[in-house]
Design a protein around this motif. Structure first.
Motif, short mmCIF file in Angstrom:
data_model
loop_
_atom_site.label_atom_id
_atom_site.label_comp_id
_atom_site.label_asym_id
_atom_site.label_seq_id
_atom_site.Cartn_x
_atom_site.Cartn_y
_atom_site.Cartn_z
N SER A 120 25.08 9.52 -29.57
CA SER A 120 25.70 10.34 -28.53
C SER A 120 27.01 9.71 -28.05
CB SER A 120 24.75 10.51 -27.35
OG SER A 120 23.56 11.13 -27.78
N ASN A 131 28.54 14.98 -29.95
CA ASN A 131 28.61 14.21 -31.19
C ASN A 131 28.12 15.11 -32.30
OD1 ASN A 131 26.02 13.53 -29.45
ND2 ASN A 131 25.40 13.55 -31.60
N SER A 136 24.96 17.01 -26.38
CA SER A 136 25.81 15.84 -26.40
C SER A 136 26.94 16.05 -27.41
CB SER A 136 24.99 14.60 -26.73
OG SER A 136 24.15 14.84 -27.83
N GLU A 178 20.95 10.48 -22.01
CA GLU A 178 20.78 11.89 -21.68
C GLU A 178 19.78 12.11 -20.55
OE1 GLU A 178 20.70 10.54 -24.62
OE2 GLU A 178 21.93 11.66 -26.03
N ARG A 231 24.48 21.28 -36.23
CA ARG A 231 23.14 21.19 -35.65
C ARG A 231 22.18 22.19 -36.28
NH1 ARG A 231 21.24 21.03 -29.43
NH2 ARG A 231 21.63 18.87 -29.93
N LYS A 274 28.80 21.14 -34.36
CA LYS A 274 27.90 19.97 -34.28
C LYS A 274 27.18 19.71 -35.59
CE LYS A 274 25.20 18.42 -31.32
NZ LYS A 274 25.14 17.21 -30.50
N HIS A 292 17.26 10.64 -34.99
CA HIS A 292 18.26 11.20 -34.10
C HIS A 292 19.03 10.01 -33.56
CE1 HIS A 292 18.94 15.02 -31.78
NE2 HIS A 292 19.81 14.21 -31.22
#
Ligand code: TXA
Ligand code: MG
Length: 328
Positions: free
Chosen positions: A157, A151, A149, A186, A63, A61, A236
């Motif tokens: 997303s 993505n 999610s 979400e 992330r 991700k 985001h």
């Protein structure tokens, strides 16, 4: 390629037959990454009990490490193995699970979910999804599955297989196909670790449905969202294009995300809901942001969206999509 190779170069799309679900569940148990449909958005699944699988998920991700993940269950009773529940949690789970509700609860010591998935917090986020494919997959894996999610971190997303493929193709083992998610936004996240239940993220279940059951959120304070949950970055859900909110009409050269009867969809206009329906708008939000971004317009102007019901979640996502961005 060996089926247990955790770094696939090909991502296979599976239609959700019982045999495919078994294969995908086996891959999850081997520590591989599998995207699957839920009723909110597509999730990127990994074995919540394996720190190695979770680390692989963060890497795919892109992330930030500090962002904790939601553990997804197929059986609501499994919550008791992972977390401490109180009357509020029991009532919400009983009434709104399976569905677009995530509960943040005190973590039970010794629970099976690894520390990395919870970002080392003493709380844990848990949700039981309603989508039959999600539930079959989690049940077949026989363990909690973390699923952000599907993505790349910070981007819009995914609400379609093609979105997942665009963002994560080559980085994950399987995508289990399951059509367009019904909600399109979400889950609502409620923090029950303190005396006052707090809304951490507005989402697919409107705040009023929750307040009807457990009383006012945030101790009756109407600030829209409680202090940010860890990892809720200001920017985001962001498309490439710049965003301009509350725009009555597009300026020259802007793409436009419309709402209501005034403007029909065209090349550079997507209408979230011509009849002004917030449920339909939530379901269309991410796909339309992606489509407008793909027009190559420098900016996407967005019509004002009413704040009630799912409008709270839609406006939250739009504000984040419009927020100043870190380098990506
Ligand atoms: O609808 C959804 O919830 C989707 C689908 C796939 O289930 N999943 C999803 O996950 O949106 P993700 O990772 O994109 O968002 C999880 C949110 C993050 O904002 C994170 O900060 C918050 O949940 N969260 C997770 N654990 C938490 C905790 N212990 N305390 C507070 N917030 C937490
Ligand atoms: Mg996300």
């Amino acid at each position: 390629m060996e089926s247990h190779d955790p770094t696939p170069s090909d991502t296979e799309i599976l239609s959700a037959t019982p045999a495919a679900i078994k294969r995908a569940a086996q891959a999850l148990c081997n520590g591989e990454l599998v995207a699957f449909p839920t009723e909110t958005v597509y999730g990127l699944g990994a074995d919540a009990t394996s720190a190695e699988a979770v680390a692989r998920l963060y890497a795919a991700k892109g992330r930030p490490r500090f962002n904790p993940l939601i553990s997804h269950l197929a059986d609501p009773d499994a919550v008791h193995e992972l977390a401490e529940t109180d009357e509020r949690a029991e009532l919400l789970a009983e009434t709104l699970w399976p569905g677009a509700l995530t509960l943040v609860l005190p973590r039970r010591p010794g629970g099976a979910v690894c520390d990395l998935a919870c970002a080392g917090l003493d709380s844990i986020a848990i949700r039981m999804p309603a989508h039959p494919v999600a539930r079959a997959l989690i049940a077949a894996a026989g363990r909690p599955i973390v699923a952000p999610s599907a993505n790349r971190s910070g981007s819009v997303s995914a609400t379609a297989v093609s979105h997942v493929m665009d963002d994560l193709g080559g980085l994950i083992r399987f995508i289990v196909a399951g059509g367009r998610p019904e909600a399109g936004i979400e889950s609502t996240i409620i923090d029950l670790t303190g005396q006052h239940a707090r809304l951490l993220r507005p989402g697919g279940i409107p705040r009023a449905d929750i307040e009807r059951l457990i009383g006012p959120l945030n101790g009756g304070d109407d600030t829209p969202v409680a202090p940010r949950s860890p990892g809720r970055l200001a920017s985001h859900y962001a498309p490439r294009a710049r965003m301009r909110l509350n725009a009555a009409a597009p300026d020259e050269g802007e793409a436009y995300l419309a709402f209501g009867p005034e403007l029909r969809s065209s090349d550079s206009i997507c209408n979230l809901s011509e009849k002004g329906d917030l449920v339909q708008a939530a379901a269309n939000l991410y796909a339309m942001l992606r489509a407008l971004d793909e027009t190559g317009a420098e900016a996407i102007a967005v019509a004002p969206i009413p704040a009630e019901g799912l409008g709270e979640a839609i406006n939250d996502r739009l504000a984040r999509a419009a927020a100043p961005r870190p380098e990506r």
